[in-house]
Design a protein around this motif. Structure first.
Motif, PDB file in Angstrom:
ATOM      1  N   VAL A 133       0.734  -1.202  -0.079  1.00  0.00           N
ATOM      2  CA  VAL A 133       0.094  -0.109  -0.024  1.00  0.00           C
ATOM      3  C   VAL A 133       0.782   1.256   0.132  1.00  0.00           C
ATOM      4  O   VAL A 133       0.301   2.419  -0.581  1.00  0.00           O
ATOM      5  CB  VAL A 133      -1.034  -0.074   1.256  1.00  0.00           C
ATOM      6  N   GLY A 134       2.243   1.268   0.417  1.00  0.00           N
ATOM      7  CA  GLY A 134       2.901   2.315   0.338  1.00  0.00           C
ATOM      8  C   GLY A 134       4.050   2.320   1.527  1.00  0.00           C
ATOM      9  O   GLY A 134       4.147   1.515   2.311  1.00  0.00           O
ATOM     10  N   THR A 135       4.877   3.346   1.386  1.00  0.00           N
ATOM     11  CA  THR A 135       5.927   3.655   2.386  1.00  0.00           C
ATOM     12  C   THR A 135       5.695   4.849   3.081  1.00  0.00           C
ATOM     13  O   THR A 135       5.551   6.020   2.541  1.00  0.00           O
ATOM     14  CB  THR A 135       7.268   3.528   1.573  1.00  0.00           C
ATOM     15  N   ILE A 136       6.038   4.868   4.361  1.00  0.00           N
ATOM     16  CA  ILE A 136       6.184   6.280   5.057  1.00  0.00           C
ATOM     17  C   ILE A 136       7.705   6.340   5.349  1.00  0.00           C
ATOM     18  O   ILE A 136       8.132   5.433   6.041  1.00  0.00           O
ATOM     19  CB  ILE A 136       5.278   6.382   6.485  1.00  0.00           C
ATOM     20  N   LYS A 137       7.876   7.706   5.456  1.00  0.00           N
ATOM     21  CA  LYS A 137       9.537   8.192   5.441  1.00  0.00           C
ATOM     22  C   LYS A 137       9.516   9.332   6.275  1.00  0.00           C
ATOM     23  O   LYS A 137       8.619  10.155   6.456  1.00  0.00           O
ATOM     24  CB  LYS A 137      10.148   8.269   4.222  1.00  0.00           C
ATOM     25  N   GLY A 138      10.541   9.494   6.902  1.00  0.00           N
ATOM     26  CA  GLY A 138      10.702  10.772   7.764  1.00  0.00           C
ATOM     27  C   GLY A 138      10.557  10.716   9.226  1.00  0.00           C
ATOM     28  O   GLY A 138       9.510   9.781   9.656  1.00  0.00           O
ATOM     29  N   GLU A 139      10.631  11.350  10.228  1.00  0.00           N
ATOM     30  CA  GLU A 139      10.434  11.544  11.552  1.00  0.00           C
ATOM     31  C   GLU A 139       9.161  11.988  11.587  1.00  0.00           C
ATOM     32  O   GLU A 139       8.725  12.913  10.767  1.00  0.00           O
ATOM     33  CB  GLU A 139      11.563  12.263  12.105  1.00  0.00           C
ATOM     34  N   GLY A 140       8.413  11.469  12.661  1.00  0.00           N
ATOM     35  CA  GLY A 140       7.365  11.796  12.916  1.00  0.00           C
ATOM     36  C   GLY A 140       6.171  10.874  13.493  1.00  0.00           C
ATOM     37  O   GLY A 140       6.754   9.715  13.594  1.00  0.00           O
ATOM     38  N   PHE A 141       5.321  11.312  13.975  1.00  0.00           N
ATOM     39  CA  PHE A 141       3.833  10.620  14.580  1.00  0.00           C
ATOM     40  C   PHE A 141       2.934  10.082  13.558  1.00  0.00           C
ATOM     41  O   PHE A 141       2.272  11.106  13.338  1.00  0.00           O
ATOM     42  CB  PHE A 141       3.591  11.011  15.884  1.00  0.00           C
ATOM     43  N   TYR A 142       2.855   8.982  13.166  1.00  0.00           N
ATOM     44  CA  TYR A 142       2.081   8.664  11.823  1.00  0.00           C
ATOM     45  C   TYR A 142       0.750   7.919  12.584  1.00  0.00           C
ATOM     46  O   TYR A 142       0.939   6.976  13.507  1.00  0.00           O
ATOM     47  CB  TYR A 142       2.714   7.874  10.957  1.00  0.00           C
ATOM     48  N   PHE A 143      -0.348   7.919  11.825  1.00  0.00           N
ATOM     49  CA  PHE A 143      -1.566   7.038  11.841  1.00  0.00           C
ATOM     50  C   PHE A 143      -1.888   6.450  10.737  1.00  0.00           C
ATOM     51  O   PHE A 143      -2.130   7.145   9.846  1.00  0.00           O
ATOM     52  CB  PHE A 143      -2.647   7.775  12.604  1.00  0.00           C
ATOM     53  N   VAL A 144      -1.868   5.104  10.567  1.00  0.00           N
ATOM     54  CA  VAL A 144      -2.128   4.176   9.409  1.00  0.00           C
ATOM     55  C   VAL A 144      -3.167   3.348   9.746  1.00  0.00           C
ATOM     56  O   VAL A 144      -3.867   3.272  10.751  1.00  0.00           O
ATOM     57  CB  VAL A 144      -0.862   3.323   8.756  1.00  0.00           C
ATOM     58  N   ASN A 145      -3.675   2.673   8.496  1.00  0.00           N
ATOM     59  CA  ASN A 145      -4.620   1.588   8.857  1.00  0.00           C
ATOM     60  C   ASN A 145      -4.204   0.589   9.745  1.00  0.00           C
ATOM     61  O   ASN A 145      -3.381   0.046   9.653  1.00  0.00           O
ATOM     62  CB  ASN A 145      -4.913   0.987   7.421  1.00  0.00           C
ATOM     63  N   PRO A 146      -5.136   0.391  10.805  1.00  0.00           N
ATOM     64  CA  PRO A 146      -4.366  -0.559  11.664  1.00  0.00           C
ATOM     65  C   PRO A 146      -4.368  -1.934  11.312  1.00  0.00           C
ATOM     66  O   PRO A 146      -3.574  -2.673  11.877  1.00  0.00           O
ATOM     67  CB  PRO A 146      -5.668  -0.613  12.732  1.00  0.00           C
ATOM     68  N   PHE A 147      -4.815  -2.340  10.395  1.00  0.00           N
ATOM     69  CA  PHE A 147      -4.896  -3.646   9.786  1.00  0.00           C
ATOM     70  C   PHE A 147      -3.587  -3.784   8.932  1.00  0.00           C
ATOM     71  O   PHE A 147      -3.232  -4.852   8.536  1.00  0.00           O
ATOM     72  CB  PHE A 147      -5.957  -4.109   9.169  1.00  0.00           C
ATOM     73  N   CYS A 148      -2.661  -2.672   8.496  1.00  0.00           N
ATOM     74  CA  CYS A 148      -1.475  -2.705   7.816  1.00  0.00           C
ATOM     75  C   CYS A 148      -0.426  -3.440   8.708  1.00  0.00           C
ATOM     76  O   CYS A 148      -0.275  -3.180   9.792  1.00  0.00           O
ATOM     77  CB  CYS A 148      -1.080  -1.606   7.198  1.00  0.00           C
ATOM     78  N   SER A 149       0.250  -4.151   8.127  1.00  0.00           N
ATOM     79  CA  SER A 149       1.631  -4.783   8.824  1.00  0.00           C
ATOM     80  C   SER A 149       2.828  -4.127   7.963  1.00  0.00           C
ATOM     81  O   SER A 149       2.722  -3.993   6.615  1.00  0.00           O
ATOM     82  CB  SER A 149       1.555  -6.421   8.553  1.00  0.00           C
TER      83      SER A 149
END
Length: 337
Positions: free
Chosen positions: A83-99
């Motif tokens: 589904v994608g990649t998150i990069k960089g410092e920070g506090f993220y919220f993604v789909n809880p069912f993503c692994s």
């Protein structure tokens, strides 16, 4: 596989606050439902059911909270689909069912960044060491220092050589999905490229050897052309790891020596070559000094020598100038003739 960066996902703090507020609301709803149930109000039971249901599933949103430090990335899949990649410092919220996926998380090589994370869990009187697995990908520049290898150079002489390769991940999707384990893949390609390049060069300069492939003999060698050899090794590795989303920044030779079985013989050979070069220089200098002495004597008419006396003088001077030990002078008190 192409990398897809997920944007606008830095909502971790807002999601955390909303989830906590939802928990508080569920607890309050449960309390109100119990109160109404005790007073005989029929709405109490539905409120209790809703409150308990929310409390039962309230832990799920916490799974979507992700914290990343600088130069870190997280590759996410949802039910097996990228589904994608998150990069960089920070506090993220993604789909809880993503692994998160990182097939090289447990791979430990002789390189920077591969440090075991051990946590100690106390159970009664016994302490148990637990190894935690981090699926985050490091985007920092790392150094791989493979073990020394024994390789035959272009003359068939076995040499031991080691290299240090600095690299980093530039495409997280390729690194995770195009190869089974990008760390092991990189290590293997470094070994292969090293063998392919080293076998083209002699350890030291040798005549009639073409190291560039242009059909012309050159002076290339592992010992004298280390910068060129390292550059060719870097390019060879880069060609092999492009599909793994890895960029090779630099490759350097860290160790180079003859193999132990021929090291003593090659040392004697180098010593003999050095002795011959030194003797040649001494003889050239001695001959020049003798020629200069004869010319100076002839110019100033200091003394006239026949050919036999000149030959004796040349012989004596060469013995004195080329000898290993200091000459012991002998004074002739008689006639020269």
């Amino acid at each position: 596989m192409t990398e897809k960066i997920l944007q606008n996902k830095k909502h971790g703090m807002a999601a955390l606050l909303l989830t906590i507020l939802g928990l508080i609301a569920a607890i309050a709803l449960l309390g109100v439902g119990i109160y109404f149930d005790e007073t005989g109000n029929k709405i109490g039971i539905p409120l209790i059911v809703v409150g308990m249901f929310w409390l039962f599933i309230s832990w799920i949103p916490f799974l979507g909270l992700k914290i990343l430090k600088p130069q870190e990335a997280l590759v996410l899949t949802l039910f097996g689909k990228y589904v994608g990649t998150i990069k960089g410092e920070g506090f993220y919220f993604v789909n809880p069912f993503c692994s998160s996926v990182n097939p090289a998380a447990k791979t430990k090589l002789n390189q920077s960044g591969d440090v075991n994370t051990i946590e100690t869990v106390l159970t009664g009187k016994n302490a148990t060491a637990v190894q935690t697995v981090n699926n985050k990908l490091s985007l920092k520049i790392m150094t791989l220092n493979n073990n020394k290898q024994k390789i035959n150079d272009c003359l068939g002489n076995p040499v031991e050589i080691g290299i240090a390769v600095t690299w980093r991940i530039v495409d997280t999707a390729k690194a995770v999905f195009n190869v089974d384990n990008f760390k092991e893949y990189l290590s293997l390609q470094c070994d292969t490229a090293l063998r392919n390049i080293v076998r083209l060069y002699p350890y030291d300069t040798a005549p009639n050897i073409d190291t560039t492939g242009d059909g012309v003999a050159d002076d290339g060698s592992l010992r004298g052309s280390s910068e060129v050899v390292a550059s060719r090794i870097k390019n060879e590795i880069q060609e092999r790891v492009d599909e793994a989303g890895i960029e090779i920044i630099e490759a350097r030779i860290t160790y180079l020596a003859y193999a132990t079985e021929i090291a003593a013989v090659m040392l004697q050979r180098q010593q003999a070559s050095a002795i011959i070069d030194a003797r040649k220089m001494i003889v050239d200098g001695a001959v020049g000094m003798v020629e200069m002495a004869l010319e100076r004597l002839a110019e100033n008419n200091t003394i006239e020598l026949d050919e036999e006396r000149k030959a004796a003088m040349v012989s004596n001077l060469l013995v004195v100038l080329c000898g290993n030990k200091d000459a012991q002078p002998i004074v002739n008190s008689g006639s020269l003739y």
